[in-house]
Design a protein around this motif. Structure first.
Motif, PDB file in Angstrom:
ATOM      1  N   SER A 137       0.829  -1.207   0.000  1.00 47.17           N
ATOM      2  CA  SER A 137       0.000   0.000   0.000  1.00 47.17           C
ATOM      3  C   SER A 137       0.862   1.254   0.000  1.00 47.17           C
ATOM      4  O   SER A 137       0.544   2.244  -0.665  1.00 47.17           O
ATOM      5  N   HIS A 138       1.970   1.223   0.752  1.00 46.41           N
ATOM      6  CA  HIS A 138       2.860   2.380   0.855  1.00 46.41           C
ATOM      7  C   HIS A 138       4.295   1.902   1.046  1.00 46.41           C
ATOM      8  O   HIS A 138       4.537   0.876   1.681  1.00 46.41           O
ATOM      9  N   CYS A 182       7.186   4.079   2.425  1.00 45.72           N
ATOM     10  CA  CYS A 182       7.655   5.361   2.956  1.00 45.72           C
ATOM     11  C   CYS A 182       9.127   5.235   3.343  1.00 45.72           C
ATOM     12  O   CYS A 182       9.594   4.148   3.690  1.00 45.72           O
ATOM     13  N   GLY A 211       2.307   8.859  -0.018  1.00 48.55           N
ATOM     14  CA  GLY A 211       0.861   8.697  -0.074  1.00 48.55           C
ATOM     15  C   GLY A 211       0.169   8.656   1.274  1.00 48.55           C
ATOM     16  O   GLY A 211      -1.058   8.791   1.341  1.00 48.55           O
ATOM     17  N   GLU A 212       0.913   8.471   2.355  1.00 51.72           N
ATOM     18  CA  GLU A 212       0.318   8.565   3.688  1.00 51.72           C
ATOM     19  C   GLU A 212       0.083  10.051   3.999  1.00 51.72           C
ATOM     20  O   GLU A 212       0.657  10.931   3.339  1.00 51.72           O
TER      21      GLU A 212
END
Length: 204
Positions: A51-52, A54, A73-74
Protein backbone atom coordinates in the motif's frame (compact mmCIF):
# COMPACT_ATOMS: atom_id res chain seq x y z
CA UNK A 1 34.30 17.84 8.00
CA UNK A 2 34.22 15.54 11.02
CA UNK A 3 36.81 12.86 11.81
CA UNK A 4 34.35 10.01 12.42
CA UNK A 5 30.64 9.25 12.46
CA UNK A 6 28.14 6.52 13.32
CA UNK A 7 26.51 4.36 10.66
CA UNK A 8 25.32 0.75 10.29
CA UNK A 9 27.32 -2.25 9.15
CA UNK A 10 24.82 -4.06 6.95
CA UNK A 11 21.18 -4.30 5.89
CA UNK A 12 18.65 -5.29 8.55
CA UNK A 13 14.89 -5.90 8.53
CA UNK A 14 12.11 -5.76 11.08
CA UNK A 15 8.50 -6.91 10.70
CA UNK A 16 5.36 -6.34 12.76
CA UNK A 17 1.56 -6.46 12.37
CA UNK A 18 -0.40 -3.57 13.88
CA UNK A 19 -4.21 -3.47 13.66
CA UNK A 20 -4.10 -5.90 10.74
CA UNK A 21 -1.63 -3.72 8.78
CA UNK A 22 1.65 -5.48 8.08
CA UNK A 23 4.80 -3.35 8.32
CA UNK A 24 8.28 -4.24 7.04
CA UNK A 25 11.20 -1.96 7.89
CA UNK A 26 14.35 -2.12 5.76
CA UNK A 27 17.48 -0.38 7.02
CA UNK A 28 20.44 0.02 4.64
CA UNK A 29 23.95 1.52 4.81
CA UNK A 30 24.34 3.93 1.87
CA UNK A 31 27.01 6.31 0.63
CA UNK A 32 25.31 8.33 -2.12
CA UNK A 33 21.95 9.52 -3.41
CA UNK A 34 22.48 7.28 -6.45
CA UNK A 35 22.68 4.25 -4.15
CA UNK A 36 19.54 5.44 -2.35
CA UNK A 37 17.68 5.65 -5.66
CA UNK A 38 18.81 2.15 -6.63
CA UNK A 39 17.56 0.68 -3.34
CA UNK A 40 14.26 2.55 -3.62
CA UNK A 41 13.76 1.13 -7.10
CA UNK A 42 14.50 -2.37 -5.79
CA UNK A 43 11.93 -1.88 -3.03
CA UNK A 44 9.33 -0.69 -5.57
CA UNK A 45 9.92 -3.87 -7.54
CA UNK A 46 10.06 -6.28 -4.58
CA UNK A 47 7.09 -4.76 -2.74
CA UNK A 48 5.11 -3.65 -5.80
CA UNK A 49 1.86 -4.80 -4.19
CA UNK A 50 2.36 -2.82 -0.95
CA UNK A 51 0.00 0.00 0.00
CA UNK A 52 2.86 2.38 0.85
CA UNK A 53 6.66 2.44 0.73
CA UNK A 54 7.66 5.36 2.96
CA UNK A 55 11.28 6.23 3.56
CA UNK A 56 13.90 8.62 4.86
CA UNK A 57 17.63 8.90 4.43
CA UNK A 58 20.45 10.83 6.03
CA UNK A 59 23.83 11.24 4.34
CA UNK A 60 26.87 12.84 5.91
CA UNK A 61 27.44 15.66 3.41
CA UNK A 62 30.48 17.95 3.30
CA UNK A 63 29.18 20.79 5.46
CA UNK A 64 25.78 19.60 6.71
CA UNK A 65 23.71 16.39 6.65
CA UNK A 66 21.76 15.63 3.48
CA UNK A 67 18.31 14.57 4.68
CA UNK A 68 15.08 13.68 2.92
CA UNK A 69 11.85 11.92 3.82
CA UNK A 70 8.79 10.78 1.87
CA UNK A 71 5.29 9.96 3.11
CA UNK A 72 4.60 8.07 -0.14
CA UNK A 73 0.86 8.70 -0.07
CA UNK A 74 0.32 8.57 3.69
CA UNK A 75 -0.98 11.79 5.34
CA UNK A 76 1.66 14.54 5.34
CA UNK A 77 4.15 14.21 8.18
CA UNK A 78 2.79 10.86 9.37
CA UNK A 79 5.41 8.50 7.91
CA UNK A 80 8.60 9.87 6.37
CA UNK A 81 9.33 12.41 9.11
CA UNK A 82 8.94 9.93 12.01
CA UNK A 83 11.35 7.61 10.18
CA UNK A 84 13.88 10.43 9.71
CA UNK A 85 13.55 11.46 13.34
CA UNK A 86 14.56 7.97 14.46
CA UNK A 87 17.68 8.11 12.27
CA UNK A 88 18.52 11.50 13.77
CA UNK A 89 17.83 10.30 17.31
CA UNK A 90 20.27 7.42 16.83
CA UNK A 91 22.93 9.86 15.58
CA UNK A 92 23.39 7.94 12.34
CA UNK A 93 24.61 9.04 8.93
CA UNK A 94 24.74 7.28 5.55
CA UNK A 95 21.56 5.37 6.35
CA UNK A 96 18.35 4.73 4.39
CA UNK A 97 15.24 3.35 6.11
CA UNK A 98 12.25 2.18 4.07
CA UNK A 99 9.06 1.14 5.84
CA UNK A 100 6.66 -0.88 3.70
CA UNK A 101 2.99 -1.07 4.70
CA UNK A 102 0.36 -3.55 3.61
CA UNK A 103 -2.97 -2.03 4.65
CA UNK A 104 -5.08 -4.47 6.65
CA UNK A 105 -8.43 -2.69 6.49
CA UNK A 106 -8.30 -0.79 9.79
CA UNK A 107 -7.28 2.87 9.70
CA UNK A 108 -4.67 3.85 12.28
CA UNK A 109 -5.27 7.61 12.25
CA UNK A 110 -2.46 10.14 11.91
CA UNK A 111 -1.27 9.63 15.48
CA UNK A 112 -1.27 5.88 15.03
CA UNK A 113 0.66 6.17 11.77
CA UNK A 114 3.29 8.41 13.35
CA UNK A 115 3.84 5.86 16.11
CA UNK A 116 3.78 2.90 13.75
CA UNK A 117 6.31 4.27 11.26
CA UNK A 118 8.54 5.70 13.98
CA UNK A 119 8.46 2.46 15.96
CA UNK A 120 9.28 0.38 12.89
CA UNK A 121 12.27 2.57 12.02
CA UNK A 122 13.48 2.42 15.63
CA UNK A 123 13.14 -1.36 15.72
CA UNK A 124 15.20 -1.80 12.56
CA UNK A 125 17.86 0.65 13.74
CA UNK A 126 18.07 -1.09 17.12
CA UNK A 127 18.66 -4.41 15.36
CA UNK A 128 21.48 -2.95 13.23
CA UNK A 129 25.16 -3.31 14.02
CA UNK A 130 26.49 0.19 14.66
CA UNK A 131 29.89 0.98 13.16
CA UNK A 132 32.18 3.98 13.53
CA UNK A 133 33.42 5.21 10.15
CA UNK A 134 36.55 7.32 10.02
CA UNK A 135 37.16 10.06 7.50
CA UNK A 136 40.60 10.91 6.20
CA UNK A 137 42.13 13.45 3.87
CA UNK A 138 45.01 12.18 1.75
CA UNK A 139 47.98 14.42 1.01
CA UNK A 140 50.64 13.70 -1.59
CA UNK A 141 53.85 15.30 -0.28
CA UNK A 142 56.86 16.20 -2.42
CA UNK A 143 60.18 17.44 -1.04
CA UNK A 144 63.97 17.22 -1.54
CA UNK A 145 65.32 13.84 -0.36
CA UNK A 146 67.84 15.49 1.98
CA UNK A 147 65.04 16.71 4.29
CA UNK A 148 63.34 13.30 4.48
CA UNK A 149 64.21 12.79 8.14
CA UNK A 150 62.55 16.08 9.12
CA UNK A 151 59.41 15.22 7.14
CA UNK A 152 59.14 11.66 8.46
CA UNK A 153 59.72 12.84 12.02
CA UNK A 154 56.86 15.32 11.62
CA UNK A 155 54.59 12.64 10.16
CA UNK A 156 55.21 10.35 13.13
CA UNK A 157 54.26 13.14 15.55
CA UNK A 158 50.82 13.43 13.92
CA UNK A 159 47.90 10.97 13.65
CA UNK A 160 49.00 10.27 10.08
CA UNK A 161 48.90 7.01 8.17
CA UNK A 162 51.64 6.54 5.54
CA UNK A 163 50.29 4.87 2.40
CA UNK A 164 53.26 5.14 0.05
CA UNK A 165 56.88 6.32 -0.04
CA UNK A 166 58.89 6.84 -3.25
CA UNK A 167 62.31 8.33 -3.83
CA UNK A 168 63.11 9.72 -7.27
CA UNK A 169 64.64 13.12 -8.02
CA UNK A 170 62.27 14.28 -5.30
CA UNK A 171 60.89 12.31 -2.39
CA UNK A 172 57.17 11.53 -2.49
CA UNK A 173 55.10 10.43 0.49
CA UNK A 174 51.36 9.77 0.48
CA UNK A 175 49.77 10.25 3.91
CA UNK A 176 46.22 10.16 5.25
CA UNK A 177 45.14 12.28 8.21
CA UNK A 178 41.91 13.05 10.08
CA UNK A 179 40.30 16.26 8.77
CA UNK A 180 40.84 18.04 12.09
CA UNK A 181 44.62 17.51 11.85
CA UNK A 182 45.15 18.76 8.29
CA UNK A 183 45.71 22.49 8.80
CA UNK A 184 48.10 22.05 11.71
CA UNK A 185 50.04 19.42 9.76
CA UNK A 186 50.41 21.70 6.73
CA UNK A 187 51.55 24.59 8.90
CA UNK A 188 54.13 22.51 10.77
CA UNK A 189 55.33 20.94 7.52
CA UNK A 190 56.16 24.38 6.17
CA UNK A 191 57.95 25.30 9.39
CA UNK A 192 59.91 22.04 9.63
CA UNK A 193 61.09 22.14 6.02
CA UNK A 194 61.57 25.87 5.54
CA UNK A 195 58.76 25.82 2.97
CA UNK A 196 60.69 23.34 0.81
CA UNK A 197 57.87 20.79 0.82
CA UNK A 198 54.69 20.93 -1.24
CA UNK A 199 51.47 18.96 -1.07
CA UNK A 200 48.43 18.11 -3.12
CA UNK A 201 45.15 16.70 -1.83
CA UNK A 202 44.31 13.36 -3.41
CA UNK A 203 40.72 12.28 -4.05
CA UNK A 204 41.33 9.10 -6.07
Amino acid sequence: MIDSYRSIGEEVQAKVVRKKSRFIALCYPVSSIEQVETLLEQARHTYHDASHRCYAYRLLGDDAPIEYSSDAGEPAGSAGLPILQQIQKAGLYDVLVIVVRYFGGTKLGIGGLIHAYGDMAAEAITAARIVIKKQEIRLSLSFPPEISSAVMSLIHRHPARVEDVRYEQSAHVLVALPPSAIERFKRELMEATGARASWEERHD
